[in-house]
Design an enzyme around this catalytic site. Sequence first.
Site, PDB file in Angstrom:
ATOM      1  N   ARG A 171     -20.256  16.785 -16.963  1.00 24.36           N
ATOM      2  CA  ARG A 171     -20.446  15.338 -16.950  1.00 24.36           C
ATOM      3  C   ARG A 171     -21.332  14.849 -15.814  1.00 24.36           C
ATOM      4  O   ARG A 171     -22.082  13.888 -15.974  1.00 24.36           O
ATOM      5  CB  ARG A 171     -19.083  14.636 -16.877  1.00 24.36           C
ATOM      6  CG  ARG A 171     -18.314  14.703 -18.168  1.00 24.36           C
ATOM      7  CD  ARG A 171     -16.962  14.057 -18.048  1.00 24.36           C
ATOM      8  NE  ARG A 171     -16.274  14.062 -19.337  1.00 24.36           N
ATOM      9  CZ  ARG A 171     -15.042  13.644 -19.512  1.00 24.36           C
ATOM     10  NH1 ARG A 171     -14.345  13.185 -18.484  1.00 24.36           N
ATOM     11  NH2 ARG A 171     -14.474  13.676 -20.705  1.00 24.36           N
ATOM     12  N   GLY A 173     -10.222  11.275 -25.284  1.00 27.27           N
ATOM     13  CA  GLY A 173     -10.450  12.711 -25.325  1.00 27.27           C
ATOM     14  C   GLY A 173      -9.163  13.467 -25.564  1.00 27.27           C
ATOM     15  O   GLY A 173      -8.111  12.895 -25.863  1.00 27.27           O
ATOM     16  N   HIS A 219     -15.055   6.770 -14.200  1.00 27.66           N
ATOM     17  CA  HIS A 219     -14.085   7.231 -15.183  1.00 27.66           C
ATOM     18  C   HIS A 219     -12.850   7.886 -14.581  1.00 27.66           C
ATOM     19  O   HIS A 219     -11.739   7.648 -15.031  1.00 27.66           O
ATOM     20  CB  HIS A 219     -14.775   8.222 -16.123  1.00 27.66           C
ATOM     21  CG  HIS A 219     -13.927   8.697 -17.255  1.00 27.66           C
ATOM     22  ND1 HIS A 219     -13.347   7.844 -18.172  1.00 27.66           N
ATOM     23  CD2 HIS A 219     -13.558   9.956 -17.639  1.00 27.66           C
ATOM     24  CE1 HIS A 219     -12.667   8.544 -19.075  1.00 27.66           C
ATOM     25  NE2 HIS A 219     -12.761   9.829 -18.755  1.00 27.66           N
ATOM     26  N   HIS A 235     -18.259   8.819 -16.366  1.00 26.17           N
ATOM     27  CA  HIS A 235     -18.407   9.279 -17.747  1.00 26.17           C
ATOM     28  C   HIS A 235     -19.797   8.903 -18.237  1.00 26.17           C
ATOM     29  O   HIS A 235     -20.243   7.766 -18.045  1.00 26.17           O
ATOM     30  CB  HIS A 235     -17.336   8.650 -18.640  1.00 26.17           C
ATOM     31  CG  HIS A 235     -17.170   9.358 -19.939  1.00 26.17           C
ATOM     32  ND1 HIS A 235     -18.087   9.266 -20.961  1.00 26.17           N
ATOM     33  CD2 HIS A 235     -16.199  10.196 -20.390  1.00 26.17           C
ATOM     34  CE1 HIS A 235     -17.694  10.013 -21.972  1.00 26.17           C
ATOM     35  NE2 HIS A 235     -16.543  10.585 -21.652  1.00 26.17           N
ATOM     36  N   GLU A 260     -16.125  20.010 -25.996  1.00 28.47           N
ATOM     37  CA  GLU A 260     -16.641  18.930 -25.163  1.00 28.47           C
ATOM     38  C   GLU A 260     -17.517  19.518 -24.059  1.00 28.47           C
ATOM     39  O   GLU A 260     -17.627  20.749 -23.901  1.00 28.47           O
ATOM     40  CB  GLU A 260     -15.489  18.106 -24.573  1.00 28.47           C
ATOM     41  CG  GLU A 260     -14.697  17.351 -25.635  1.00 28.47           C
ATOM     42  CD  GLU A 260     -13.555  16.524 -25.064  1.00 28.47           C
ATOM     43  OE1 GLU A 260     -13.360  16.560 -23.837  1.00 28.47           O
ATOM     44  OE2 GLU A 260     -12.872  15.847 -25.851  1.00 28.47           O
ATOM     45  N   ARG A 319     -14.505  17.165 -12.520  1.00 27.17           N
ATOM     46  CA  ARG A 319     -13.505  17.578 -13.509  1.00 27.17           C
ATOM     47  C   ARG A 319     -14.151  18.030 -14.807  1.00 27.17           C
ATOM     48  O   ARG A 319     -15.000  17.344 -15.368  1.00 27.17           O
ATOM     49  CB  ARG A 319     -12.560  16.403 -13.788  1.00 27.17           C
ATOM     50  CG  ARG A 319     -11.549  16.672 -14.892  1.00 27.17           C
ATOM     51  CD  ARG A 319     -10.618  15.492 -15.053  1.00 27.17           C
ATOM     52  NE  ARG A 319     -11.283  14.311 -15.556  1.00 27.17           N
ATOM     53  CZ  ARG A 319     -11.384  13.978 -16.841  1.00 27.17           C
ATOM     54  NH1 ARG A 319     -10.883  14.779 -17.760  1.00 27.17           N
ATOM     55  NH2 ARG A 319     -11.970  12.858 -17.210  1.00 27.17           N
TER      56      ARG A 319
END
Length: 573
Positions: free
Chosen positions: A306, A66, A365, A260, A132, A400
């Site tokens: 996410r 990313g 992740h 993730h 994203e 996050r």
Amino acid sequence: MDPLFDQRRYLIPFRSTLLPQIFTDVLVIGGGAAGLRAAIEASRDADVIVLAKGDLKNSNTAWAQGGIAAVIDRADTTDDHARDTHVAGAGLCDDPIVQLVVREGPARIRELQTWGMTLDLDSAGAISLGREGGHSASRIVHSFGDATGRELERCLLEKARALRSPASADGHSLRIFENCFALDLITASPAPGAPVLGAITHHPRYGLQMIWARATILAAGGAGMLYRETTNPALATADGIAVAYRAGATVSDMAFVQFHPTTLYLPGASRSLITEAVRGEGAHLLDATGRRFMPDVHPLAELAPRDIVSQAIIRQIAKQGSGHVWLDCRHLRDFSTRFPGIAALLKRFDLDPAKDLIPVHPAAHYMVGGVRTDPMGLTDVPNLYAVGEVAATGLHGANRLASNSLLEALVFGQRAGADAARAAMSAPRAAPVPIVSDIRPSDQGELDLSDVRSSLRSAMWRNVGIARTGAKLRDVAQMLDFWARYTLDKIFDDPAGWETQNLLLAGAIVARSAEWRRESRGCHARLDFPEPLETFNVHDGWRKGRDEPELSPVASAPADTRRAVMSSAAAGR
């Protein structure tokens, strides 16, 4: 926390006066983006040593596909970036920290450009910005499509190596020790809160060494290897969290482990990341029948935060009884040009994203929680800083926001490096202190280390994974206690043993925090407590020798942002 996890101050027996002695002003433990940026800044005013556990090509930074989130486009604003960060963080982000990071971020990007980092540009020669999950605007900076982390690591390492010689322009040296394992932080007293004086380390060629420093910056990365399914490199064994806890530092918000949503799911293949930028370009998630399911879950569909996407995928997998869902990229143009690394990976498995659906499944992740710090990266133990994934700065809250991690690493790396150098140069030069770690080998039976590690990772995945219950969390606590009785009381002489001990300690803290937090928020989902509760709108901090968490208030966002947080949470349910 069971007292067993609090008995050991150091992992090995040693007498400091009998070991080789190395001295520096600032010691940086970790060679990823946060550690290198801190070292570069500190070396302006102080001598610096950087410890890299392995070689620098295998840091979490180098693995990052990313990008870096920053407000570059005039149509975007830092207020919007802050709001998106708060929404993803589900009410636990500290607003002053969020504001600090999003406002300092653009300067760190411009700095990287002057240092020679290659950024992707559009046809007009401006920085190309991607989008994203969780972002309301295109603000993600990339390098070579899906190789941002590798290019960032190259840029920072080249800058750091230019400062290695004492003959550098500012007269200070920056030394890099690769393949050097930091076993523990040195403190003059075993009492929690005693000032950190450096670290005891192990190198395969030079053996044990005492590195004395006036300030120490912990940048040792995350804890992905706690889980059977992970995107992290094998070096991510929670070492930083464990050494800080043993030294008496507070570790905070450890229930929050980000999964993730999309990693390649093929029998026998490692869980390779399929970057979120693919969904940012318009890829869809499909169920076993070929139906797109995310629009039914959240208004942002595949670009929801996410935690929401990962939890939706797990529910879908349970409903259809298969091991994965599908990522559909067939309608995307120039996939191989835009994501050359992923295209090469898929080709190894005879998958063509222009024709084939890609099987994906969530994987561990990012460790959202970590060692609690202030706005300069300073922990509650004197002389100790923490930056990057090992730290809990208050930026990420309960989950996050995509690509905020490299941004945080750069911003806090610069701040901690500057403050550590200032503090070091105003303190007396580091001097050896007689330290005796008198640990005797246990006569209890032994467990096979590889079995312990494998069982730990499987148990964490089953019981402390994406969907949790109190019963499962209590079960894993008992399992951890059993393995600890036969592992934490042993003395090992190689990194495999020390890593396993660190994983057991960190796993116990994660499980303890997750059992205490009897609500669902961000990437912590309790099936037995499915709603967020105001009671838990706090940071939970865990310290050695204390059974209950120390609770600290959240520096909350403005009212309009709090309403956006609540609206997103309701939409995700």
